[in-house]
Design a protein around this motif. Structure first.
Motif, PDB file in Angstrom:
ATOM      1  N   LEU A 139      17.481   7.543  -4.133  1.00 47.69           N
ATOM      2  CA  LEU A 139      16.791   6.802  -4.945  1.00 47.69           C
ATOM      3  C   LEU A 139      15.266   7.481  -4.732  1.00 47.69           C
ATOM      4  CD1 LEU A 139      16.263   4.262  -6.561  1.00 47.69           C
ATOM      5  CD2 LEU A 139      15.341   3.050  -4.622  1.00 47.69           C
ATOM      6  N   ILE A 140      15.037   7.729  -3.643  1.00 44.20           N
ATOM      7  CA  ILE A 140      13.700   8.018  -3.397  1.00 44.20           C
ATOM      8  C   ILE A 140      13.249   9.497  -3.713  1.00 44.20           C
ATOM      9  CG2 ILE A 140      13.056   6.259  -1.918  1.00 44.20           C
ATOM     10  CD1 ILE A 140      12.988   8.054   0.433  1.00 44.20           C
ATOM     11  N   SER A 141      14.223  10.110  -4.164  1.00 41.48           N
ATOM     12  CA  SER A 141      14.057  11.839  -4.193  1.00 41.48           C
ATOM     13  C   SER A 141      13.693  12.028  -5.461  1.00 41.48           C
ATOM     14  CB  SER A 141      15.392  12.742  -3.914  1.00 41.48           C
ATOM     15  OG  SER A 141      15.628  12.392  -2.332  1.00 41.48           O
TER      16      SER A 141
ATOM     17  N   ALA B  59       0.995  12.545   1.695  1.00 37.30           N
ATOM     18  CA  ALA B  59       1.981  12.933   2.774  1.00 37.30           C
ATOM     19  C   ALA B  59       3.277  12.623   2.995  1.00 37.30           C
ATOM     20  CB  ALA B  59       1.029  12.329   4.373  1.00 37.30           C
ATOM     21  N   CYS B  60       3.847  11.642   1.891  1.00 36.93           N
ATOM     22  CA  CYS B  60       5.294  11.405   2.408  1.00 36.93           C
ATOM     23  C   CYS B  60       6.128  12.593   2.027  1.00 36.93           C
ATOM     24  CB  CYS B  60       5.479  10.228   1.024  1.00 36.93           C
ATOM     25  SG  CYS B  60       7.161   9.832   1.185  1.00 36.93           S
ATOM     26  N   VAL B  61       7.217  12.751   3.011  1.00 41.40           N
ATOM     27  CA  VAL B  61       8.176  13.944   2.825  1.00 41.40           C
ATOM     28  C   VAL B  61       9.518  13.109   2.108  1.00 41.40           C
ATOM     29  CG1 VAL B  61       7.118  15.290   4.409  1.00 41.40           C
ATOM     30  CG2 VAL B  61       8.800  13.590   5.272  1.00 41.40           C
ATOM     31  N   HIS B  62       9.553  11.964   1.797  1.00 41.10           N
ATOM     32  CA  HIS B  62      10.843  11.674   1.028  1.00 41.10           C
ATOM     33  C   HIS B  62      12.040  11.592   2.292  1.00 41.10           C
ATOM     34  CE1 HIS B  62       9.440  11.355  -3.088  1.00 41.10           C
ATOM     35  NE2 HIS B  62       8.675  10.368  -2.493  1.00 41.10           N
ATOM     36  N   CYS B  63      11.590  11.250   3.607  1.00 39.08           N
ATOM     37  CA  CYS B  63      12.737  11.477   4.486  1.00 39.08           C
ATOM     38  C   CYS B  63      13.488  10.089   4.571  1.00 39.08           C
ATOM     39  CB  CYS B  63      12.268  11.550   6.014  1.00 39.08           C
ATOM     40  SG  CYS B  63      11.223  10.348   6.373  1.00 39.08           S
ATOM     41  N   GLY B  64      12.878   8.990   3.910  1.00 41.35           N
ATOM     42  CA  GLY B  64      13.775   7.487   3.802  1.00 41.35           C
ATOM     43  C   GLY B  64      13.730   6.926   5.363  1.00 41.35           C
ATOM     44  N   GLN B  65      13.256   7.532   6.446  1.00 46.66           N
ATOM     45  CA  GLN B  65      13.349   6.874   7.566  1.00 46.66           C
ATOM     46  C   GLN B  65      12.736   5.255   7.605  1.00 46.66           C
ATOM     47  OE1 GLN B  65      13.001   8.704  11.076  1.00 46.66           O
ATOM     48  NE2 GLN B  65      13.973  10.539  10.478  1.00 46.66           N
ATOM     49  N   CYS B  66      11.783   5.047   6.740  1.00 53.48           N
ATOM     50  CA  CYS B  66      10.792   3.982   6.856  1.00 53.48           C
ATOM     51  C   CYS B  66      11.870   2.834   6.576  1.00 53.48           C
ATOM     52  CB  CYS B  66       9.866   4.074   5.999  1.00 53.48           C
ATOM     53  SG  CYS B  66      10.105   4.652   4.341  1.00 53.48           S
ATOM     54  N   ALA B  67      12.830   3.100   5.588  1.00 54.42           N
ATOM     55  CA  ALA B  67      13.823   2.101   5.376  1.00 54.42           C
ATOM     56  C   ALA B  67      14.377   1.264   6.807  1.00 54.42           C
ATOM     57  CB  ALA B  67      14.959   2.604   4.546  1.00 54.42           C
ATOM     58  N   PRO B  83      10.409   1.060   1.934  1.00 52.89           N
ATOM     59  CA  PRO B  83       8.950   0.755   2.142  1.00 52.89           C
ATOM     60  C   PRO B  83       8.396   1.602   1.194  1.00 52.89           C
ATOM     61  CG  PRO B  83       9.642   0.554   4.238  1.00 52.89           C
ATOM     62  CD  PRO B  83      11.160   0.757   3.679  1.00 52.89           C
ATOM     63  N   ILE B  84       8.668   2.974   1.117  1.00 50.57           N
ATOM     64  CA  ILE B  84       7.715   3.749   0.422  1.00 50.57           C
ATOM     65  C   ILE B  84       8.080   3.549  -1.163  1.00 50.57           C
ATOM     66  CG2 ILE B  84       9.043   5.921   0.364  1.00 50.57           C
ATOM     67  CD1 ILE B  84       5.376   5.889   0.667  1.00 50.57           C
ATOM     68  N   TRP B  85       9.313   3.162  -1.359  1.00 52.11           N
ATOM     69  CA  TRP B  85       9.795   2.820  -2.831  1.00 52.11           C
ATOM     70  C   TRP B  85       9.011   1.933  -3.410  1.00 52.11           C
ATOM     71  CZ3 TRP B  85      11.727   5.895  -6.427  1.00 52.11           C
ATOM     72  CH2 TRP B  85      12.403   5.037  -7.515  1.00 52.11           C
ATOM     73  N   ILE B 139       7.659   3.898  12.333  1.00 50.94           N
ATOM     74  CA  ILE B 139       8.744   4.968  12.484  1.00 50.94           C
ATOM     75  C   ILE B 139       8.493   6.291  11.528  1.00 50.94           C
ATOM     76  CG2 ILE B 139      10.064   4.198  10.290  1.00 50.94           C
ATOM     77  CD1 ILE B 139      12.588   4.301  11.828  1.00 50.94           C
ATOM     78  N   CYS B 140       7.494   6.165  10.437  1.00 49.57           N
ATOM     79  CA  CYS B 140       7.304   7.054   9.797  1.00 49.57           C
ATOM     80  C   CYS B 140       6.809   8.338  10.472  1.00 49.57           C
ATOM     81  CB  CYS B 140       6.269   6.881   8.476  1.00 49.57           C
ATOM     82  SG  CYS B 140       5.595   7.883   7.492  1.00 49.57           S
ATOM     83  N   PRO B 141       7.409   9.655  10.101  1.00 52.78           N
ATOM     84  CA  PRO B 141       7.157  10.766  10.640  1.00 52.78           C
ATOM     85  C   PRO B 141       5.681  11.314  10.164  1.00 52.78           C
ATOM     86  CG  PRO B 141       9.029  11.350   9.102  1.00 52.78           C
ATOM     87  CD  PRO B 141       8.650   9.907   9.384  1.00 52.78           C
ATOM     88  N   MET B 142       5.196  10.878   9.216  1.00 49.44           N
ATOM     89  CA  MET B 142       4.085  11.244   8.830  1.00 49.44           C
ATOM     90  C   MET B 142       2.882  10.038   9.149  1.00 49.44           C
ATOM     91  SD  MET B 142       4.540  14.248   7.593  1.00 49.44           S
ATOM     92  CE  MET B 142       3.288  14.786   6.536  1.00 49.44           C
ATOM     93  N   GLY B 143       3.412   8.988   9.684  1.00 57.33           N
ATOM     94  CA  GLY B 143       2.401   8.006  10.020  1.00 57.33           C
ATOM     95  C   GLY B 143       1.597   7.384   8.944  1.00 57.33           C
ATOM     96  N   ILE B 144       2.651   7.297   7.745  1.00 58.09           N
ATOM     97  CA  ILE B 144       1.837   6.787   6.624  1.00 58.09           C
ATOM     98  C   ILE B 144       1.758   5.106   6.564  1.00 58.09           C
ATOM     99  CG2 ILE B 144       2.165   6.341   4.158  1.00 58.09           C
ATOM    100  CD1 ILE B 144       3.514   9.198   4.011  1.00 58.09           C
ATOM    101  N   ASP B 145       0.433   4.822   6.513  1.00 62.35           N
ATOM    102  CA  ASP B 145       0.342   3.156   6.371  1.00 62.35           C
ATOM    103  C   ASP B 145       0.522   2.517   5.163  1.00 62.35           C
ATOM    104  OD1 ASP B 145      -0.846   0.492   6.848  1.00 62.35           O
ATOM    105  OD2 ASP B 145      -2.846   1.063   6.649  1.00 62.35           O
ATOM    106  N   ILE B 146       2.088   2.182   5.086  1.00 68.92           N
ATOM    107  CA  ILE B 146       2.746   1.675   3.843  1.00 68.92           C
ATOM    108  C   ILE B 146       1.697   0.227   3.563  1.00 68.92           C
ATOM    109  CG2 ILE B 146       4.810   0.774   2.603  1.00 68.92           C
ATOM    110  CD1 ILE B 146       6.072   3.421   4.151  1.00 68.92           C
ATOM    111  N   ALA B 147       1.802  -0.517   4.711  1.00 70.93           N
ATOM    112  CA  ALA B 147       1.395  -2.003   4.571  1.00 70.93           C
ATOM    113  C   ALA B 147      -0.157  -1.829   3.956  1.00 70.93           C
ATOM    114  CB  ALA B 147       1.286  -2.667   5.871  1.00 70.93           C
TER     115      ALA B 147
HETATM  116  S1  SF4 Z   1       9.185   7.501   6.600  1.00 69.84           S
HETATM  117 FE1  SF4 Z   1       7.181   8.206   5.868  1.00 69.84          FE
HETATM  118  S2  SF4 Z   1       7.468   9.987   5.098  1.00 69.84           S
HETATM  119 FE2  SF4 Z   1       9.457   9.186   5.252  1.00 69.84          FE
HETATM  120  S3  SF4 Z   1       9.948   8.368   3.112  1.00 69.84           S
HETATM  121 FE3  SF4 Z   1       9.048   6.715   4.432  1.00 69.84          FE
HETATM  122  S4  SF4 Z   1       7.102   6.755   3.866  1.00 69.84           S
HETATM  123 FE4  SF4 Z   1       7.932   8.944   3.327  1.00 69.84          FE
END
Ligand code: SF4
Ligand code: SF4
Lengths: 225, 450
Positions: A139-141, B59-67, B83-85, B139-147
């Motif tokens: 989805l996010i890619s 900075a997001c690398v679209h790794c999806g870990q935030c989910a 979250p990032i979505w 959890i975000c490897p880039m430390g993104i402040d999604i909130a």
């Molecule tokens: S964990 Fe961080 S870098 Fe990875 S998709 Fe979510 S916001 Fe982007």
């Protein structure tokens, strides 16, 4: 001018120039904005320490998330470390960097470098497989994710093709035994350098900024990162 | 009563405060046309952009870990709750119009323009399914402040008139009456009079001078009035010179939660001015999570300079006074588990204060597995508990919390946020759960050593 001279000459310089200009431009996109002045009373003023803690600490997954992220994180570790070993440890690359910068260091044994190639190759394929099959990642890619993957994979593939015939050890000859594969390999690396600042590969430098800023903010509040 | 109150009357007897269920699936306010809404949404989003927000956008690398960190994804496994979505249209608009390569994105049409349909669809993701708990940043490897970015997206959504009705109505009421739940100064005065009478406790209101000014959450005033009594008891016990002030007592900030920066500022300024008026050295915030974020960390920025007084959450005030011996406690002798309010612990940094209090109470603290700065949100923060259509989603998220609490086997369950508390009360009623959420402040007040 033959292909190799082109790859070693104008193409290399052009790609490095684009890398530099693109990086500066991307960073300017961030630093042109004012850092917001924060008048709240800080719990701690050790912001730089907080930034470093986040930058370094961010490399170690937290226990609380270990169950859900171990696989993906380990794989990411594999190709990051693998790529570093190949780029900085493989003899021909050490020669290349020496020619370019004058800096040199002892290379890793060829067997280690070849092992790193194998591991990175498989690991990148696993990463792609994740991206194609995991519902969240699908989805996010975006185009950037697939293109960046390809741009990283390409030098690995062309590099493998350039390995044979074996590079004579001892000295760096001016002309490799197989100039065309080496030229293609070099061109693929140059493509990577050109793309790096524009897409997600820019995380190679953005990671310090993004993590650092969060770390400083958390230190200010006295919260953990 | 305004039209709005009639359209969306408050249900004061419901297990939690809310307005009657609105019929619309996507809520809109105002009369802007679609194109103007889209423009307003992006304008509002980038208006308060700082260097840090830009870094996080890039900075997001679209790794999806935030989910994996978000209670809404983990309990539903629906990828849209990644979250990032939740920021996707805003990221898209940022790349196209504000980022460093905006011209490239526009010329080559690399990112399509954001449409009103997308923004409508995202209303649920920006509001109903984000409590702004900040767990994803951990959890975000880039430390993104999604909130933080969701907070800015809410600014845009508010400007565009795309806020869920209930949250909008509550915020509008707070702006109009000074309290989101009808706890006007007059109501407060009446309550204080009967509480002081009933409980035989002195509750000073509008003293001209005091060292400590105390603020309250409307949720306490209307639903947990015993909290006011508890507040008075501990302050009197500590022999503090304190007061409530009728021009600035409301600590909740629905302007902030709904995305109206101006209303947020107005709410904060009332408390700030009240504190200055009575010469307070310390302003004590009630058991409310977002009130802490709003005043402790954003208050001075609303004021435009450092505040001339300290801001403490009540748990910090209690811990400090226990430490200096002004508050002495009886031993509770039970086992207790503590639910960290996200805005006070993870996003506020006051994680240790409640633990000091619990130790002083002599309770055996049984921590949940992921706790403190990594706690799971109750699911009701960020204004989500007011939004009707989010109920099912919120109950699912709440199940994590119920399981965690059960696993500790602790006799008592406590927190220091009235909003978490009402979310727990509502969840308790929904699941017919036999655990009751207690207030840490009330536990302290009930166990003061005489
Ligand atoms: S964990 Fe961080 S870098 Fe990875 S998709 Fe979510 S916001 Fe982007
Ligand atoms: S802030 Fe909390 S609720 Fe919002 S996306 Fe992140 S983890 Fe989910």
């Amino acid at each position: 001018m033959d292909l190799l001279s082109f790859a070693r000459g104008p193409a290399l310089w052009a790609s490095l120039a684009i890398l530099l200009a693109g990086t500066v431009w991307r960073l300017w996109g961030i630093f042109r904005l004012a850092a917001k002045e924060d008048f709240s009373e800080p719990r701690s003023t050790r912001l730089i320490a907080g930034a470093w803690r986040a930058i370094v600490g961010g490399m170690i997954p937290k226990d609380e998330f270990r169950n859900s992220t171990t696989l993906a994180t380990s794989n990411a570790y594999l190709y990051h470390v693998g790529l570093a070993v190949i780029v900085f440890g493989y003899l021909p690359h050490v020669y290349f960097i020496e020619r370019l910068t004058g800096l040199s260091w002892p290379p890793l044994p060829a067997a280690v470098a070849y092992m790193a190639v194998a591991v990175t190759f498989v690991s990148l394929l696993i990463a792609l497989m994740y991206r194609l099959t995991d519902p969240v990642l699908r989805l996010i890619s975006s185009f950037d994710d697939y293109f960046s993957w390809f741009i990283v994979f390409l030098p690995l593939a062309t590099g493998m093709a350039a390995i044979n015939p074996p590079f004579p050890s001892g000295a760096a000859p001016q002309t490799p035994l197989a100039p065309v594969p080496v030229a293609l390999h070099l061109l693929s690396v140059e493509l990577l350098l050109i793309w790096l600042p524009f897409g997600k590969l820019a995380h190679s430098f953005l990671v310090f900024i993004s993590r650092g800023m969060t770390g400083a903010e958390c230190a200010r509040k006295g919260a953990r990162t | 009563m305004s039209d709005l109150d009639q359209q969306h009357p408050l249900e004061l007897d419901a297990p939690r405060f809310r307005v009657r269920k609105p019929q619309l699936r996507v809520d809109k306010q105002g009369a802007l046309d679609d194109a103007a809404r889209v423009t307003a949404a992006l304008g509002g989003f980038v208006r308060d952009f700082s260097r840090a927000t830009a870094a996080h956008m890039e900075a997001c690398v679209h790794c999806g870990q935030c989910a994996q960190a978000c209670h809404f994804y983990v309990t539903t496994r629906d990828p849209k709750y990644t979250p990032i979505w939740k920021l996707e249209p805003f990221k898209q608009a940022y790349s196209r119009q504000a980022g460093p390569f905006a011209w490239l994105f526009r010329t080559l049409n690399l990112k399509p323009e954001v449409t009103i349909e997308e923004l409508e669809e995202w209303q649920e993701l920006i509001y109903d399914s984000c409590t702004m708990c900040g767990r994803c940043t951990m959890i975000c490897p880039m430390g993104i402040d999604i909130a933080g970015l969701v907070g800015l997206a809410r600014h845009g959504m508010f400007q565009a008139g795309l806020v869920p009705h209930e949250l909008w109505a509550v915020a509008e009421r707070a702006k109009r009456e000074g309290s989101p739940l009808g706890a006007t100064a007059k109501v407060l005065k009446e309550r204080i009079e009967w509480l002081a009478d009933d409980h035989d406790v002195e509750i000073p209101l509008d003293r001209p001078h005091a060292d400590v000014i105390v603020t309250l959450s409307s949720i306490e005033i209307m639903k947990y009035p015993q909290s006011i009594v508890a507040m008075a008891k501990v302050l009197n016990h500590a022999k503090a010179s304190w007061t409530l002030r009728s021009e600035g007592y409301e600590a909740t900030n629905f302007g902030m939660l709904s995305g109206n920066a101006e209303w947020q500022r107005e709410s904060s300024m009332k408390m700030i001015q009240a504190a200055i008026a009575c010469g307070a050295k310390t302003l004590v915030l009630p058991e409310c999570g977002h009130a802490y974020g709003a005043l402790r960390w954003q208050g001075a920025n609303m004021y435009g300079k450092p505040l001339p007084f300290r801001v403490l959450h009540i748990s910090e005030f209690l811990a400090e006074n226990i430490r200096n011996g002004s508050i002495r406690l009886k031993q509770l002798g039970t086992s207790l588990t503590f639910h960290d309010p996200c805005q006070i612990s993870r996003r506020g940094g006051a994680t240790q204060a409640p633990r000091e209090i619990i130790a002083a109470l002599g309770a055996e603290l049984r921590e949940m597995p992921s706790t403190g700065d990594l706690n799971w949100c109750c699911g009701g923060g960020g204004g989500v508990v007011t939004i009707h259509r989010a109920d099912d989603l919120r109950y699912r998220a709440f199940e994590i919390k119920m399981r965690q609490v059960e696993d500790t086997g602790a006799e008592t369950l406590a927190t220091s946020c009235a909003n978490c508390r009402q979310t727990f009360d509502d969840g308790q009623a929904h699941f017919h759960w036999d655990k009751k959420m207690a207030s840490l402040l009330e536990l302290v007040a009930d166990n003061l050593a005489v």
